[in-house]
Design a protein around this motif. Structure first.
Motif, PDB file in Angstrom:
ATOM      1  N   ALA A 564       0.828  -1.212   0.000  1.00 21.70           N
ATOM      2  CA  ALA A 564       0.000   0.000   0.000  1.00 21.70           C
ATOM      3  C   ALA A 564       0.856   1.253   0.000  1.00 21.70           C
ATOM      4  O   ALA A 564       0.446   2.296  -0.524  1.00 21.70           O
ATOM      5  CB  ALA A 564      -0.935  -0.011   1.204  1.00 21.70           C
ATOM      6  N   ALA A 565       2.058   1.164   0.579  1.00 17.75           N
ATOM      7  CA  ALA A 565       2.911   2.345   0.700  1.00 17.75           C
ATOM      8  C   ALA A 565       3.708   2.640  -0.567  1.00 17.75           C
ATOM      9  O   ALA A 565       4.041   3.794  -0.839  1.00 17.75           O
ATOM     10  CB  ALA A 565       3.871   2.167   1.874  1.00 17.75           C
ATOM     11  N   LEU A 566       4.029   1.621  -1.347  1.00 16.59           N
ATOM     12  CA  LEU A 566       4.949   1.803  -2.475  1.00 16.59           C
ATOM     13  C   LEU A 566       4.444   2.770  -3.544  1.00 16.59           C
ATOM     14  O   LEU A 566       5.208   3.629  -4.004  1.00 16.59           O
ATOM     15  CB  LEU A 566       5.274   0.442  -3.093  1.00 16.59           C
ATOM     16  CG  LEU A 566       6.289   0.487  -4.238  1.00 16.59           C
ATOM     17  CD1 LEU A 566       7.654   0.916  -3.727  1.00 16.59           C
ATOM     18  CD2 LEU A 566       6.381  -0.873  -4.935  1.00 16.59           C
ATOM     19  N   PRO A 567       3.186   2.696  -4.023  1.00 18.06           N
ATOM     20  CA  PRO A 567       2.780   3.562  -5.140  1.00 18.06           C
ATOM     21  C   PRO A 567       2.991   5.051  -4.886  1.00 18.06           C
ATOM     22  O   PRO A 567       3.498   5.768  -5.751  1.00 18.06           O
ATOM     23  CB  PRO A 567       1.296   3.219  -5.329  1.00 18.06           C
ATOM     24  CG  PRO A 567       1.172   1.816  -4.828  1.00 18.06           C
ATOM     25  CD  PRO A 567       2.109   1.737  -3.673  1.00 18.06           C
ATOM     26  N   ALA A 568       2.604   5.537  -3.696  1.00 20.14           N
ATOM     27  CA  ALA A 568       2.776   6.967  -3.426  1.00 20.14           C
ATOM     28  C   ALA A 568       4.250   7.344  -3.414  1.00 20.14           C
ATOM     29  O   ALA A 568       4.636   8.423  -3.891  1.00 20.14           O
ATOM     30  CB  ALA A 568       2.127   7.325  -2.086  1.00 20.14           C
ATOM     31  N   LEU A 569       5.084   6.486  -2.886  1.00 16.63           N
ATOM     32  CA  LEU A 569       6.518   6.781  -2.839  1.00 16.63           C
ATOM     33  C   LEU A 569       7.100   6.850  -4.249  1.00 16.63           C
ATOM     34  O   LEU A 569       7.922   7.727  -4.554  1.00 16.63           O
ATOM     35  CB  LEU A 569       7.225   5.703  -2.022  1.00 16.63           C
ATOM     36  CG  LEU A 569       8.642   6.035  -1.527  1.00 16.63           C
ATOM     37  CD1 LEU A 569       8.604   7.213  -0.585  1.00 16.63           C
ATOM     38  CD2 LEU A 569       9.258   4.829  -0.847  1.00 16.63           C
ATOM     39  N   LEU A 617      -3.989  -4.299  -4.367  1.00 12.01           N
ATOM     40  CA  LEU A 617      -2.610  -3.996  -3.996  1.00 12.01           C
ATOM     41  C   LEU A 617      -1.635  -4.434  -5.088  1.00 12.01           C
ATOM     42  O   LEU A 617      -0.662  -3.728  -5.394  1.00 12.01           O
ATOM     43  CB  LEU A 617      -2.268  -4.704  -2.679  1.00 12.01           C
ATOM     44  CG  LEU A 617      -3.004  -4.198  -1.435  1.00 12.01           C
ATOM     45  CD1 LEU A 617      -2.692  -5.080  -0.234  1.00 12.01           C
ATOM     46  CD2 LEU A 617      -2.638  -2.749  -1.137  1.00 12.01           C
ATOM     47  N   ILE A 618      -1.878  -5.607  -5.692  1.00  9.98           N
ATOM     48  CA  ILE A 618      -1.001  -6.077  -6.778  1.00  9.98           C
ATOM     49  C   ILE A 618      -1.059  -5.106  -7.953  1.00  9.98           C
ATOM     50  O   ILE A 618      -0.024  -4.758  -8.548  1.00  9.98           O
ATOM     51  CB  ILE A 618      -1.404  -7.501  -7.213  1.00  9.98           C
ATOM     52  CG1 ILE A 618      -1.037  -8.508  -6.115  1.00  9.98           C
ATOM     53  CG2 ILE A 618      -0.732  -7.881  -8.529  1.00  9.98           C
ATOM     54  CD1 ILE A 618      -1.530  -9.918  -6.385  1.00  9.98           C
ATOM     55  N   ASP A 619      -2.254  -4.652  -8.300  1.00  5.83           N
ATOM     56  CA  ASP A 619      -2.373  -3.682  -9.392  1.00  5.83           C
ATOM     57  C   ASP A 619      -1.626  -2.398  -9.066  1.00  5.83           C
ATOM     58  O   ASP A 619      -0.980  -1.782  -9.930  1.00  5.83           O
ATOM     59  CB  ASP A 619      -3.841  -3.381  -9.664  1.00  5.83           C
ATOM     60  CG  ASP A 619      -4.524  -4.490 -10.452  1.00  5.83           C
ATOM     61  OD1 ASP A 619      -3.797  -5.294 -11.082  1.00  5.83           O
ATOM     62  OD2 ASP A 619      -5.762  -4.553 -10.444  1.00  5.83           O
ATOM     63  N   GLY A 620      -1.734  -1.958  -7.801  1.00  2.00           N
ATOM     64  CA  GLY A 620      -1.035  -0.740  -7.414  1.00  2.00           C
ATOM     65  C   GLY A 620       0.474  -0.881  -7.516  1.00  2.00           C
ATOM     66  O   GLY A 620       1.166   0.007  -8.031  1.00  2.00           O
ATOM     67  N   VAL A 621       1.006  -2.001  -7.044  1.00  3.32           N
ATOM     68  CA  VAL A 621       2.446  -2.228  -7.131  1.00  3.32           C
ATOM     69  C   VAL A 621       2.875  -2.349  -8.586  1.00  3.32           C
ATOM     70  O   VAL A 621       3.919  -1.812  -8.986  1.00  3.32           O
ATOM     71  CB  VAL A 621       2.842  -3.481  -6.331  1.00  3.32           C
ATOM     72  CG1 VAL A 621       4.310  -3.838  -6.578  1.00  3.32           C
ATOM     73  CG2 VAL A 621       2.587  -3.261  -4.848  1.00  3.32           C
ATOM     74  N   HIS A 622       2.076  -3.042  -9.397  1.00  2.00           N
ATOM     75  CA  HIS A 622       2.442  -3.209 -10.807  1.00  2.00           C
ATOM     76  C   HIS A 622       2.501  -1.847 -11.516  1.00  2.00           C
ATOM     77  O   HIS A 622       3.417  -1.593 -12.312  1.00  2.00           O
ATOM     78  CB  HIS A 622       1.419  -4.110 -11.494  1.00  2.00           C
ATOM     79  CG  HIS A 622       1.752  -4.403 -12.922  1.00  2.00           C
ATOM     80  ND1 HIS A 622       2.886  -5.093 -13.317  1.00  2.00           N
ATOM     81  CD2 HIS A 622       1.100  -4.081 -14.083  1.00  2.00           C
ATOM     82  CE1 HIS A 622       2.926  -5.185 -14.634  1.00  2.00           C
ATOM     83  NE2 HIS A 622       1.850  -4.580 -15.117  1.00  2.00           N
ATOM     84  N   GLY A 623       1.535  -0.992 -11.219  1.00  2.00           N
ATOM     85  CA  GLY A 623       1.586   0.337 -11.819  1.00  2.00           C
ATOM     86  C   GLY A 623       2.786   1.129 -11.345  1.00  2.00           C
ATOM     87  O   GLY A 623       3.387   1.890 -12.123  1.00  2.00           O
ATOM     88  N   ALA A 624       3.171   0.967 -10.069  1.00  2.00           N
ATOM     89  CA  ALA A 624       4.339   1.682  -9.556  1.00  2.00           C
ATOM     90  C   ALA A 624       5.625   1.143 -10.170  1.00  2.00           C
ATOM     91  O   ALA A 624       6.538   1.914 -10.514  1.00  2.00           O
ATOM     92  CB  ALA A 624       4.391   1.556  -8.030  1.00  2.00           C
ATOM     93  N   VAL A 625       5.709  -0.176 -10.324  1.00  2.00           N
ATOM     94  CA  VAL A 625       6.922  -0.782 -10.883  1.00  2.00           C
ATOM     95  C   VAL A 625       7.164  -0.296 -12.312  1.00  2.00           C
ATOM     96  O   VAL A 625       8.315  -0.185 -12.758  1.00  2.00           O
ATOM     97  CB  VAL A 625       6.815  -2.323 -10.828  1.00  2.00           C
ATOM     98  CG1 VAL A 625       7.898  -2.981 -11.668  1.00  2.00           C
ATOM     99  CG2 VAL A 625       6.898  -2.790  -9.383  1.00  2.00           C
ATOM    100  N   ALA A 626       6.092   0.013 -13.039  1.00  2.00           N
ATOM    101  CA  ALA A 626       6.248   0.508 -14.409  1.00  2.00           C
ATOM    102  C   ALA A 626       7.029   1.813 -14.447  1.00  2.00           C
ATOM    103  O   ALA A 626       7.583   2.180 -15.496  1.00  2.00           O
ATOM    104  CB  ALA A 626       4.867   0.710 -15.044  1.00  2.00           C
ATOM    105  N   LEU A 627       7.091   2.537 -13.312  1.00  2.00           N
ATOM    106  CA  LEU A 627       7.827   3.792 -13.245  1.00  2.00           C
ATOM    107  C   LEU A 627       9.232   3.603 -12.686  1.00  2.00           C
ATOM    108  O   LEU A 627       9.970   4.580 -12.538  1.00  2.00           O
ATOM    109  CB  LEU A 627       7.067   4.796 -12.372  1.00  2.00           C
ATOM    110  CG  LEU A 627       5.616   5.064 -12.765  1.00  2.00           C
ATOM    111  CD1 LEU A 627       4.965   6.001 -11.764  1.00  2.00           C
ATOM    112  CD2 LEU A 627       5.554   5.641 -14.161  1.00  2.00           C
ATOM    113  N   MET A 628       9.581   2.372 -12.350  1.00  2.00           N
ATOM    114  CA  MET A 628      10.892   2.083 -11.774  1.00  2.00           C
ATOM    115  C   MET A 628      11.743   1.273 -12.759  1.00  2.00           C
ATOM    116  O   MET A 628      11.220   0.580 -13.623  1.00  2.00           O
ATOM    117  CB  MET A 628      10.738   1.275 -10.465  1.00  2.00           C
ATOM    118  CG  MET A 628       9.918   1.964  -9.393  1.00  2.00           C
ATOM    119  SD  MET A 628       9.565   0.878  -7.974  1.00  2.00           S
ATOM    120  CE  MET A 628      11.228   0.514  -7.375  1.00  2.00           C
ATOM    121  N   GLU A 629      13.034   1.387 -12.633  1.00  2.00           N
ATOM    122  CA  GLU A 629      13.951   0.573 -13.429  1.00  2.00           C
ATOM    123  C   GLU A 629      14.336  -0.649 -12.595  1.00  2.00           C
ATOM    124  O   GLU A 629      15.298  -0.622 -11.827  1.00  2.00           O
ATOM    125  CB  GLU A 629      15.184   1.384 -13.814  1.00  2.00           C
ATOM    126  CG  GLU A 629      14.878   2.562 -14.727  1.00  2.00           C
ATOM    127  CD  GLU A 629      16.126   3.329 -15.105  1.00  2.00           C
ATOM    128  OE1 GLU A 629      17.230   2.904 -14.673  1.00  2.00           O
ATOM    129  OE2 GLU A 629      16.010   4.332 -15.820  1.00  2.00           O
TER     130      GLU A 629
END
Length: 783
Positions: A564-569, A617-629
């Motif tokens: 839950a915390a990862l996407p905002a970060l 939560l999985i969808d949220g993390v997946h969307g956040a990972v798309a912005l990470m290398e």
């Protein structure tokens, strides 16, 4: 928070959400005390003591409009009014100009006496309100609103222009905010209107006073109000207020004033013309609870004067009343001309001929109904029929822009303010954002210094609980764009007073508030706070928040909290280059590593609700990972995709993510996975859940992949009637989430025949395809 029945109001504070416990709602009394005038003259040979006996009581007597002929006895005029009425306001102003009193007593909090001179400042523009609040506890606050068409405001305006002393005579706010006031239940205006044969009190009042305005009408209303109140015995807060009004009246006499005008709610008029012994009132007022209060002027809006907004003393149409006050000559013609202008601004064709015919219709309707002047109902019907040609949306536009109105008042810079309020006013000038009651949209380009400063100011105010701006979906793409909807509301001044405890500047207060919020024990709240700090550009607060995240993340072993915390970060990290802040990559990488390590165990033993929560939560993390290398996430999902015991919802979603990313294990086929999930060996409910998880990314996949559509179609047609009924809610939720065009295309594919082509009859015709191939090669430059 309360809204006082405004200027010379006749009722206790009206609740303005959020309500303070125990504060009464302004029901009838507020709506009920229209303009009435009773001017008193002592009998010949009487003394001041006869007129106002400080000890033994007495009666304030006389005829409305009369003046004392001579002698030393005081002349006391009690002008009973209704709040926010243009006819009432004109009549009060005219009566004061005729009486020329040496002191004017107005129903309102006495703590505001020192603020009256500010009404003479050219920068003071109604609607405005007196605000009383308890320092240190701004949740205890009350407003006394005034419009230019309020009789009490006109009384103040007359007094400051004529150099006459003004005293407010209602129960002090120090007592009002300390008391649990009781509600008022009677509606005298409704009773009078019903007696006159009207089913609409507002229409009766308009016909009697607002559309006439003759002084003599005031006497008639005063007599009628006296009759309505006959036999009524005040108690509770009402008795306290009226006792205090009488005490202020007696004091004005003792101070030597000889020509006194009192402007109050007409409901209170009989209580001020009959003066009981002073000792009785003193006993009633002795020992009242009291709190320390501060008083100031704040801007107000016409929308907050409207009864529809929850303000008990409000009127149905403040914009209409403002027009009647400002345009006493030819008001119908001017109103409909303005309505035509409003419609033209929206691109609607309205000609001068339309306006002329609308005026004729409104006047004719008033004549048929026996009204002295076309009222709001007549001009609205005329506008609907002629200007709007029956279009209800156009009528609503006129109502929003004109009937209620969008005016926001203004107070001068010399008004007492807390430092935070004053600094915000300076910031608004600096970034050229004017507070308005009208909701306006602003598109900001953060590459421009001015727009970046505007964005930071709005985000800082949001941190302080002052949501002047709300974000909306930005037009176009790019992290350098922001879109806002700005609308200033009067209660924001109370929020600023409350936020003043955090600092004297907007940035300083927002930073202090962010540091205080960093004590939150919830990791997702802290990562969201980082994003807010970056958006608001609060570098002084950011280090403490980041330390708090590191401390909480080190101690928090719950994978859901980390997810839950990862996407905002990650979003905060994405804004780094645009906003000149340091990257947050290392913290995000650390959180992702812990999520990947703990995800598989976290998927064990989930019920339906927990599985749905995990899906989000999985969808949220997946969307956040798309912005990470990073290359951690997809292998983690591939490792759990084939694990036994996964909820169907989660397994279907994981397979869809891997399929879209082209990350399915080599030799693995999505159609085979779907067929296996929907095989007869699996319960129908699990198969439906798997399909819901797989298709939650959209339905176009079924349109373009005939094998998948055939699998789904075969599974559905193979269900027994009982099983189909059981899974129908899941199917509806799955397919109902598709866009209408997607559902339509899927239906067309199913209706067109077999959803999967027969491999033996699906051979290509090379001759038919040759033309298309040549065209594509020419486009690619390879012909």
């Amino acid at each position: 928070m309360e809204t006082r029945a405004p200027e010379g109001t006749d009722s206790p504070p009206a609740t303005l959400a959020p309500a303070r416990t125990g504060v009464p709602t302004l029901a009838a009394d507020a709506a009920a005390t229209p303009i009435a005038a009773a001017v008193t003259t002592p009998a010949a040979g009487a003394t001041a003591t006869d007129a106002v006996d400080a000890e033994g009581g007495g009666r304030v007597r006389g005829v409305a409009g009369a003046r004392r002929a001579g002698g030393e006895e005081p002349a006391i005029a009690v002008l009973g009014v209704r709040h926010h009425g243009p006819g009432s306001a004109r009549a009060v102003r005219a009566e004061l100009e005729r009486l020329r009193p040496d002191v004017v007593l107005i129903e309102g909090p006495p703590e505001a006496d020192a603020l009256v001179p500010l009404a003479a400042d050219p920068e003071m523009r109604p609607p405005v309100a007196l605000l009383a609040h308890v320092p240190g506890d701004p949740s205890k606050a009350a407003f006394w609103p005034f419009a230019v068409f309020s009789p009490e405001w006109q009384a103040i305006a007359y007094a400051v222009e004529a150099g006459v002393e003004v005293r407010f005579c209602d129960l002090p706010a120090a007592h009002t905010l300390a008391l649990d006031a009781d509600p008022v239940l009677r509606d005298p205006i409704g009773e009078l209107a019903e007696a006159a044969g009207y089913d609409d009190p507002e229409r009766w009042w308009e016909d009697l006073v607002e559309h006439r305005g003759e002084t003599g009408t005031l006497d008639v209303v005063a007599e009628a109000m006296t009759a309505v109140r006959e036999g009524h015995v005040a108690d509770g807060t009402e008795a306290l207020r009226e006792a205090y009004m009488r005490s202020v009246l007696r004091k004005a006499v003792r101070d030597g004033h000889r020509n006194i005008a009192v402007v109050c709610g007409a409901w209170h008029l009989p209580a001020l013309t009959e003066l009981p012994p002073a000792a009785r009132d003193e006993r009633l007022l002795r020992g009242l609870p009291k709190v320390k209060v501060a008083m100031t002027w704040v801007p107000w809006t016409h929308g907050r004067l409207a009864a529809a907004g929850g303000y008990g003393a409000g009127v149905a149409s403040p914009g209409w009343y403002d027009h009647l006050f400002a345009s006493p000559r030819r008001p119908i013609e001017r109103w409909l001309t303005r309505a035509a202008h409003v419609l033209r601004e929206e691109g609607l064709p309205v000609s001068s001929a339309h306006v002329i015919e609308a005026v004729r219709l409104a006047v004719s309707l008033a004549a048929l109904r026996g009204r002295p002047l076309a009222g709001l109902s007549e001009v609205t019907e005329a506008a609907r029929a002629v200007l709007c040609e029956g279009d209800d949306l156009a009528v609503e536009l006129i109502g929003r822009r004109m009937v209620v109105g969008e005016r926001l008042g203004h107070v001068p810079d010399s008004t007492p303010m807390v430092p935070l309020q004053r600094h915000l006013r300076e910031e608004q000038r600096r970034v050229r954002l004017k507070p308005e009651a009208l909701s306006r949209e602003h598109d900001l380009d953060l590459r421009k210094p001015l727009d970046l400063e505007r964005s930071r100011l709005l985000h800082r105010l949001g941190m302080l609980g002052v949501p002047w701006g709300t974000t909306r979906q930005a037009r176009g793409k790019g992290t350098f764009r922001e879109s806002w909807t700005l609308e200033w509301r009067p209660e924001f001044d109370v929020a600023l007073i409350e936020a003043a405890a955090w600092g004297t500047t907007v940035e300083g207060a927002a930073s202090a508030r962010a540091r205080d919020l960093s004590a939150s024990p919830h990791l997702n709240e802290l990562t969201a706070l980082v994003e807010r700090c970056l958006l608001a550009h609060l570098p002084d607060a950011l280090p403490r928040v980041l330390r708090a995240i590191e401390d909480r993340a080190a101690l928090d072993s719950e994978v859901r909290h980390l997810m839950a915390a990862l996407p905002a970060l990650v979003r905060a990290h994405r804004y780094g280059d645009v906003r000149g802040t340091e990257g947050l990559g290392p913290i995000a990488e650390s959180l992702l590593a812990r999520i990947c390590a703990g995800l598989s165990p976290a998927l064990t033993g989930l019920d339906d609700d927990s599985a749905r929560e995990m899906l989000a939560l999985i969808d949220g993390v997946h969307g956040a990972v798309a912005l990470m290398e990073t290359d951690r996430w997809l292998p983690t999902l591939a490792g759990i995709a084939g694990r036994a015991g996964l909820p169907g919802l989660v397994e279907g979603r994981v397979v869809r993510i891997l399929f879209d990313a082209g990350a399915l294990p080599e030799g693995d086929d999505v159609a085979t996975r779907m067929a296996r999930a929907m095989s007869p060996g699996n319960p129908p409910a699990r198969a439906a859940s798997w399909m819901e998880g797989f298709l939650s990314g959209g339905g176009l996949l079924l349109v373009h992949d005939a094998r998948l559509l055939a699998t789904v179609d075969g599974w559905l047609t193979g269900l027994s009637p009982e099983a189909f009924v059981d899974v129908l809610p899941l199917l509806r939720r799955t397919f109902g989430a598709f866009a209408p065009p997607e559902r339509r295309m899927i239906g067309d594919r199913v209706r067109s025949g077999p959803v999967a082509p027969d491999p033996e009859t699906a051979a290509y015709d090379d001759d038919l395809a040759a033309g298309a191939v040549r065209t594509v090669l020419e486009i690619l430059g390879k012909a």
